[in-house]
Scaffold this motif. Structure first.
Motif, PDB file in Angstrom:
ATOM      1  N   TYR A  36       0.604  -1.610  -0.108  1.00 39.68           N
ATOM      2  CA  TYR A  36      -0.189   0.362  -0.177  1.00 39.68           C
ATOM      3  C   TYR A  36       0.076   1.445  -0.360  1.00 39.68           C
ATOM      4  O   TYR A  36       0.229   2.439  -0.953  1.00 39.68           O
ATOM      5  CB  TYR A  36      -0.790  -0.011   1.204  1.00 39.68           C
ATOM      6  CG  TYR A  36       0.000   0.552   2.605  1.00 39.68           C
ATOM      7  CD1 TYR A  36      -0.510   1.557   3.350  1.00 39.68           C
ATOM      8  CD2 TYR A  36      -0.107  -0.596   3.086  1.00 39.68           C
ATOM      9  CE1 TYR A  36       0.320   1.410   3.810  1.00 39.68           C
ATOM     10  CE2 TYR A  36       1.067  -0.629   4.182  1.00 39.68           C
ATOM     11  CZ  TYR A  36       0.440   0.921   5.010  1.00 39.68           C
ATOM     12  OH  TYR A  36       1.701   0.908   6.539  1.00 39.68           O
ATOM     13  N   LYS A  37       2.606   1.199   0.470  1.00 39.48           N
ATOM     14  CA  LYS A  37       3.475   2.629   0.324  1.00 39.48           C
ATOM     15  C   LYS A  37       3.681   2.782  -0.508  1.00 39.48           C
ATOM     16  O   LYS A  37       4.326   3.722  -1.113  1.00 39.48           O
ATOM     17  CB  LYS A  37       4.343   1.917   1.420  1.00 39.48           C
ATOM     18  CG  LYS A  37       3.760   1.829   2.742  1.00 39.48           C
ATOM     19  CD  LYS A  37       4.533   1.717   4.342  1.00 39.48           C
ATOM     20  CE  LYS A  37       4.851   0.346   4.181  1.00 39.48           C
ATOM     21  NZ  LYS A  37       5.809  -0.586   4.893  1.00 39.48           N
ATOM     22  N   LEU A  39       3.005   3.478  -3.612  1.00 45.07           N
ATOM     23  CA  LEU A  39       1.888   4.780  -4.973  1.00 45.07           C
ATOM     24  C   LEU A  39       2.753   4.928  -5.972  1.00 45.07           C
ATOM     25  O   LEU A  39       1.280   5.226  -6.906  1.00 45.07           O
ATOM     26  CB  LEU A  39       2.320   5.766  -3.827  1.00 45.07           C
ATOM     27  CG  LEU A  39       1.352   6.176  -2.876  1.00 45.07           C
ATOM     28  CD1 LEU A  39       2.297   7.813  -2.018  1.00 45.07           C
ATOM     29  CD2 LEU A  39       0.486   5.894  -2.593  1.00 45.07           C
ATOM     30  N   LYS A  43      -0.820   3.980  -8.429  1.00 42.40           N
ATOM     31  CA  LYS A  43      -1.327   5.780  -9.340  1.00 42.40           C
ATOM     32  C   LYS A  43      -1.789   5.017 -10.394  1.00 42.40           C
ATOM     33  O   LYS A  43      -2.949   5.417 -10.874  1.00 42.40           O
ATOM     34  CB  LYS A  43      -0.733   6.740  -9.151  1.00 42.40           C
ATOM     35  CG  LYS A  43      -0.185   7.105  -8.522  1.00 42.40           C
ATOM     36  CD  LYS A  43      -1.513   8.559  -7.396  1.00 42.40           C
ATOM     37  CE  LYS A  43      -1.087   9.097  -6.346  1.00 42.40           C
ATOM     38  NZ  LYS A  43      -1.468   9.970  -6.000  1.00 42.40           N
ATOM     39  N   ALA A  75      -4.182   2.426   1.442  1.00 43.02           N
ATOM     40  CA  ALA A  75      -4.094   2.965   1.535  1.00 43.02           C
ATOM     41  C   ALA A  75      -4.765   4.510   2.118  1.00 43.02           C
ATOM     42  O   ALA A  75      -4.408   6.037   1.910  1.00 43.02           O
ATOM     43  CB  ALA A  75      -3.013   3.851  -0.022  1.00 43.02           C
ATOM     44  N   ARG A  76      -5.761   4.708   1.338  1.00 45.78           N
ATOM     45  CA  ARG A  76      -6.838   5.320   2.106  1.00 45.78           C
ATOM     46  C   ARG A  76      -6.809   5.603   3.216  1.00 45.78           C
ATOM     47  O   ARG A  76      -6.403   6.651   3.565  1.00 45.78           O
ATOM     48  CB  ARG A  76      -7.933   5.370   0.662  1.00 45.78           C
ATOM     49  CG  ARG A  76      -8.057   5.529  -0.299  1.00 45.78           C
ATOM     50  CD  ARG A  76      -9.509   5.195  -1.101  1.00 45.78           C
ATOM     51  NE  ARG A  76      -9.497   4.864  -2.405  1.00 45.78           N
ATOM     52  CZ  ARG A  76     -10.526   4.452  -2.801  1.00 45.78           C
ATOM     53  NH1 ARG A  76     -11.219   3.752  -2.586  1.00 45.78           N
ATOM     54  NH2 ARG A  76     -10.107   4.526  -4.493  1.00 45.78           N
ATOM     55  N   LEU A  80      -2.695   8.592   2.152  1.00 44.17           N
ATOM     56  CA  LEU A  80      -1.925   7.826   1.292  1.00 44.17           C
ATOM     57  C   LEU A  80      -1.974   8.794   0.387  1.00 44.17           C
ATOM     58  O   LEU A  80      -1.964   9.135  -1.066  1.00 44.17           O
ATOM     59  CB  LEU A  80      -1.019   7.025   1.061  1.00 44.17           C
ATOM     60  CG  LEU A  80      -0.063   6.852   2.521  1.00 44.17           C
ATOM     61  CD1 LEU A  80       0.631   5.340   1.562  1.00 44.17           C
ATOM     62  CD2 LEU A  80       0.948   7.698   2.191  1.00 44.17           C
TER      63      LEU A  80
END
Length: 86
Positions: A36-37, A39, A43, A75-76, A80
């Motif tokens: 999840y980190k 990005l 994206k 992540a939400r 992030l």
């Protein structure tokens, strides 16, 4: 007597495009765990409104889509990625 179903005149088996199998972009890169980190990985699978793209749009396999959705939601939760972009 029951009536016969009408054949669809506009759709013939020869008119359909053959389905092209698209390789999963996550599996083809050899990624085993979707973090999840990460990005940069997440994206491209979000649209401009920060919603998760569908499998048919993104080309992911079912297993990767499930893990991807869980990573995006995590992540939400960690702030992030935004829940929605207006």
């Amino acid at each position: 007597m029951p009536s016969k179903p009408k054949p669809k005149t506009n759709e013939k088996p020869s008119d359909r495009k053959p389905r092209k199998d698209k390789p999963c972009p996550i599996c083809s890169r050899g990624i085993e765990y979707i973090d999840y980190k990460d990005l940069a990985l997440l994206k491209p699978f979000l649209n401009e409104r920060a919603k998760i793209k569908a499998r048919r749009t993104s080309g992911t396999c079912a297993a990767c889509q499930k893990h991807l959705a869980a990573a995006v939601k995590n992540a939400r939760e960690m702030a992030l990625i935004p829940y929605s972009a207006r």
